[in-house]
Design an enzyme around this catalytic site. Structure first.
Site, PDB file in Angstrom:
ATOM      1  N   TYR A  60     -12.164 -17.876 -95.631  1.00 55.67           N
ATOM      2  CA  TYR A  60     -11.301 -18.951 -95.082  1.00 55.67           C
ATOM      3  C   TYR A  60     -10.440 -18.330 -94.337  1.00 55.67           C
ATOM      4  O   TYR A  60     -10.236 -18.103 -93.633  1.00 55.67           O
ATOM      5  CB  TYR A  60     -11.249 -19.995 -96.085  1.00 55.67           C
ATOM      6  CG  TYR A  60     -12.110 -20.928 -96.293  1.00 55.67           C
ATOM      7  CD1 TYR A  60     -12.613 -22.431 -95.254  1.00 55.67           C
ATOM      8  CD2 TYR A  60     -13.206 -20.464 -97.721  1.00 55.67           C
ATOM      9  CE1 TYR A  60     -13.451 -22.619 -95.772  1.00 55.67           C
ATOM     10  CE2 TYR A  60     -13.801 -21.434 -98.197  1.00 55.67           C
ATOM     11  CZ  TYR A  60     -14.623 -22.895 -96.640  1.00 55.67           C
ATOM     12  OH  TYR A  60     -15.611 -23.136 -97.388  1.00 55.67           O
ATOM     13  N   GLN A  76     -16.392 -33.156 -87.868  1.00 57.33           N
ATOM     14  CA  GLN A  76     -16.829 -32.701 -88.972  1.00 57.33           C
ATOM     15  C   GLN A  76     -16.703 -30.974 -89.365  1.00 57.33           C
ATOM     16  O   GLN A  76     -16.045 -30.332 -90.515  1.00 57.33           O
ATOM     17  CB  GLN A  76     -18.179 -32.118 -89.143  1.00 57.33           C
ATOM     18  CG  GLN A  76     -18.677 -33.953 -89.254  1.00 57.33           C
ATOM     19  CD  GLN A  76     -19.941 -33.325 -89.173  1.00 57.33           C
ATOM     20  OE1 GLN A  76     -21.399 -33.421 -89.756  1.00 57.33           O
ATOM     21  NE2 GLN A  76     -20.729 -33.660 -88.160  1.00 57.33           N
ATOM     22  N   HIS A 127     -13.757 -33.302 -92.343  1.00 59.40           N
ATOM     23  CA  HIS A 127     -13.717 -32.375 -93.799  1.00 59.40           C
ATOM     24  C   HIS A 127     -12.839 -31.591 -93.956  1.00 59.40           C
ATOM     25  O   HIS A 127     -13.206 -30.613 -94.107  1.00 59.40           O
ATOM     26  CB  HIS A 127     -15.423 -32.065 -92.837  1.00 59.40           C
ATOM     27  CG  HIS A 127     -16.543 -32.334 -92.794  1.00 59.40           C
ATOM     28  ND1 HIS A 127     -17.845 -31.891 -92.619  1.00 59.40           N
ATOM     29  CD2 HIS A 127     -16.676 -33.206 -93.919  1.00 59.40           C
ATOM     30  CE1 HIS A 127     -19.359 -32.727 -93.218  1.00 59.40           C
ATOM     31  NE2 HIS A 127     -17.989 -33.613 -93.865  1.00 59.40           N
ATOM     32  N   CYS A 133      -1.995 -27.971-102.058  1.00 59.36           N
ATOM     33  CA  CYS A 133      -1.570 -27.002-103.124  1.00 59.36           C
ATOM     34  C   CYS A 133      -1.767 -28.573-103.922  1.00 59.36           C
ATOM     35  O   CYS A 133      -2.174 -28.919-104.427  1.00 59.36           O
ATOM     36  CB  CYS A 133      -0.412 -26.685-103.421  1.00 59.36           C
ATOM     37  SG  CYS A 133       0.156 -26.752-105.421  1.00 59.36           S
ATOM     38  N   CYS A 154       5.692 -26.569-104.350  1.00 65.26           N
ATOM     39  CA  CYS A 154       6.712 -26.908-105.196  1.00 65.26           C
ATOM     40  C   CYS A 154       6.706 -25.860-106.175  1.00 65.26           C
ATOM     41  O   CYS A 154       7.360 -25.877-106.971  1.00 65.26           O
ATOM     42  CB  CYS A 154       5.385 -27.659-106.093  1.00 65.26           C
ATOM     43  SG  CYS A 154       4.014 -26.893-106.470  1.00 65.26           S
TER      44      CYS A 154
HETATM   45  P1  OAD Z   1     -25.132 -27.747 -87.800  1.00 69.19           P
HETATM   46  O1  OAD Z   1     -24.895 -25.798 -88.499  1.00 69.19           O
HETATM   47  O2  OAD Z   1     -25.699 -27.931 -88.904  1.00 69.19           O
HETATM   48  O3  OAD Z   1     -25.139 -28.073 -86.806  1.00 69.19           O
HETATM   49  C1  OAD Z   1     -25.305 -27.455 -85.749  1.00 69.19           C
HETATM   50  C2  OAD Z   1     -26.153 -28.069 -84.457  1.00 69.19           C
HETATM   51  O4  OAD Z   1     -25.138 -28.234 -83.073  1.00 69.19           O
HETATM   52  C3  OAD Z   1     -27.311 -27.794 -84.550  1.00 69.19           C
HETATM   53  O5  OAD Z   1     -27.938 -28.980 -84.381  1.00 69.19           O
HETATM   54  C4  OAD Z   1     -27.562 -26.665 -82.980  1.00 69.19           C
HETATM   55  O6  OAD Z   1     -28.514 -27.515 -82.399  1.00 69.19           O
HETATM   56  C5  OAD Z   1     -26.423 -27.914 -82.496  1.00 69.19           C
HETATM   57  N1  OAD Z   1     -25.698 -26.187 -80.650  1.00 69.19           N
HETATM   58  C6  OAD Z   1     -25.368 -25.098 -81.862  1.00 69.19           C
HETATM   59  N2  OAD Z   1     -24.873 -25.148 -80.259  1.00 69.19           N
HETATM   60  C7  OAD Z   1     -25.052 -26.065 -79.311  1.00 69.19           C
HETATM   61  C8  OAD Z   1     -24.032 -25.596 -78.308  1.00 69.19           C
HETATM   62  N3  OAD Z   1     -23.736 -25.299 -77.574  1.00 69.19           N
HETATM   63  N4  OAD Z   1     -23.856 -27.486 -77.818  1.00 69.19           N
HETATM   64  C9  OAD Z   1     -24.862 -28.358 -78.635  1.00 69.19           C
HETATM   65  N5  OAD Z   1     -25.406 -28.519 -79.379  1.00 69.19           N
HETATM   66  C10 OAD Z   1     -25.388 -27.054 -80.189  1.00 69.19           C
HETATM   67  O7  OAD Z   1     -23.107 -27.993 -88.648  1.00 69.19           O
HETATM   68  P2  OAD Z   1     -22.506 -30.135 -88.310  1.00 69.19           P
HETATM   69  O8  OAD Z   1     -24.030 -30.420 -88.538  1.00 69.19           O
HETATM   70  O9  OAD Z   1     -21.425 -29.569 -87.954  1.00 69.19           O
HETATM   71  O10 OAD Z   1     -19.698 -28.342 -93.877  1.00 69.19           O
HETATM   72  O11 OAD Z   1     -22.579 -29.559 -90.114  1.00 69.19           O
HETATM   73  C11 OAD Z   1     -21.963 -30.601 -90.921  1.00 69.19           C
HETATM   74  C12 OAD Z   1     -20.972 -29.960 -91.796  1.00 69.19           C
HETATM   75  O12 OAD Z   1     -21.733 -28.642 -92.911  1.00 69.19           O
HETATM   76  C13 OAD Z   1     -19.496 -29.165 -91.424  1.00 69.19           C
HETATM   77  O13 OAD Z   1     -19.010 -29.648 -91.144  1.00 69.19           O
HETATM   78  C14 OAD Z   1     -19.377 -28.462 -92.338  1.00 69.19           C
HETATM   79  C15 OAD Z   1     -21.308 -27.347 -92.665  1.00 69.19           C
HETATM   80  O14 OAD Z   1     -21.406 -26.776 -94.432  1.00 69.19           O
HETATM   81  C16 OAD Z   1     -19.134 -28.318 -94.626  1.00 69.19           C
HETATM   82  O15 OAD Z   1     -18.068 -27.585 -95.027  1.00 69.19           O
HETATM   83  C17 OAD Z   1     -18.146 -29.356 -95.258  1.00 69.19           C
END
Ligand code: OAD
Length: 241
Positions: A59, A97, A115, A123, A145
């Site tokens: 991170y 997200q 998220h 903390c 703290c």
């Molecule tokens: P993903 O990586 O699962 O999905 C990203 C989506 O964006 C895919 O469907 C791609 O096709 C699309 N994509 C990629 N490049 C793009 C572009 N230039 N324009 C438009 N679309 C594009 O990511 P999330 O759906 O955000 O959570 O993932 C959800 C959660 O899973 C995240 O918030 C994270 C992860 O684990 C936590 O860490 C709790």
């Protein structure tokens, strides 16, 4: 404008795809973060308990990457749309997200980071959340703290409750348009928002590079890059105001 009309509004959900063209990695695409690193080790409370140095290092690197990333045309278009809808007396809710702050950098005023946020840490002793642009280590004391060894990224991990859920459900229940941008529809509860919005009578639109897992729930879908699709869609809405 009638009150009934003013109370309904546009709800936008964004995912990693909107930040892809700003140089931030997505999670599940080829070369996505979870194809290179084990999700169980880096995005669960159990993984953090097993190896806090590894998790903090991951991170810290992602936080450092934010120092050079900039919002793209899609983030800027959503910020412009928020201002235009608000000026017209319409509700606009931006749920993300994403843990980056590119929406805020683009000028969005009200962003629900369900998220969490990379630029904040919290903390585990006092539950205090503080803005933190730099590295944290396993011995970093809490600035509030002073407890040592209990600071963690303010990021929601698998198995933990996403943030702002009451507010999000309220906004989904009064959406007349729900738009999902750059998300794979893989992670709940966000993946279920389209169905909640539909049940409330909203029209639903997907803007993504490819069909998401929930593509069949959307009334309309447009496929391509967020930096092109989002400004075009936002202009359409603004022309109709
Ligand atoms: P993903 O990586 O699962 O999905 C990203 C989506 O964006 C895919 O469907 C791609 O096709 C699309 N994509 C990629 N490049 C793009 C572009 N230039 N324009 C438009 N679309 C594009 O990511 P999330 O759906 O955000 O959570 O993932 C959800 C959660 O899973 C995240 O918030 C994270 C992860 O684990 C936590 O860490 C709790």
């Amino acid at each position: 404008m009638s009150n009934a009309y003013a109370q309904r509004g546009v709800v936008v959900l964004t995912g990693a795809g909107i930040s892809a063209e700003s140089g931030l990695g997505t999670f599940r695409d080829v070369d996505g973060i979870w194809t290179k690193y084990p999700l169980e080790d880096l995005a669960t409370p159990e993984g953090f308990a097993r190896n806090p140095e590894f998790v903090q290092g991951f991170y810290n690197a992602r936080r450092a990457q934010l120092k050079t990333s900039r919002p793209n045309a899609a983030h800027l278009a959503l910020s412009e749309l928020e201002a235009a809808l608000q000026a017209a007396g319409r509700r606009f809710t931006l749920i993300t997200q994403n843990v980056d702050h590119l929406h805020e950098q683009a000028g969005s005023q009200n962003v629900l980071h369900m998220h969490g946020e990379l630029l904040k840490v919290r903390c585990e002793a006092c539950r205090g959340v503080v803005r933190w642009p730099d590295d944290i280590g396993v011995r970093t004391p809490c600035p509030t703290c002073e407890a040592v060894g209990l600071m963690r990224p303010h990021v929601v991990w698998f198995g933990e409750m996403p943030l702002y859920m009451d507010e999000i459900e309220t906004e989904l229940a009064r959406a007349d348009l729900f738009v999902s941008i750059g998300t794979s529809g893989n992670v709940y509860p966000a993946a279920g928002f389209v169905q909640l919005a539909r049940r409330a009578g909203a029209r639903t639109l997907e803007l993504n590079l490819e069909p998401s897992d929930g593509a069949s729930f959307f009334d309309e879908a447009r496929y391509g890059k967020a930096s092109e699709l989002v400004p075009d869609w936002a202009s359409e809405i603004m022309r109709r105001l």
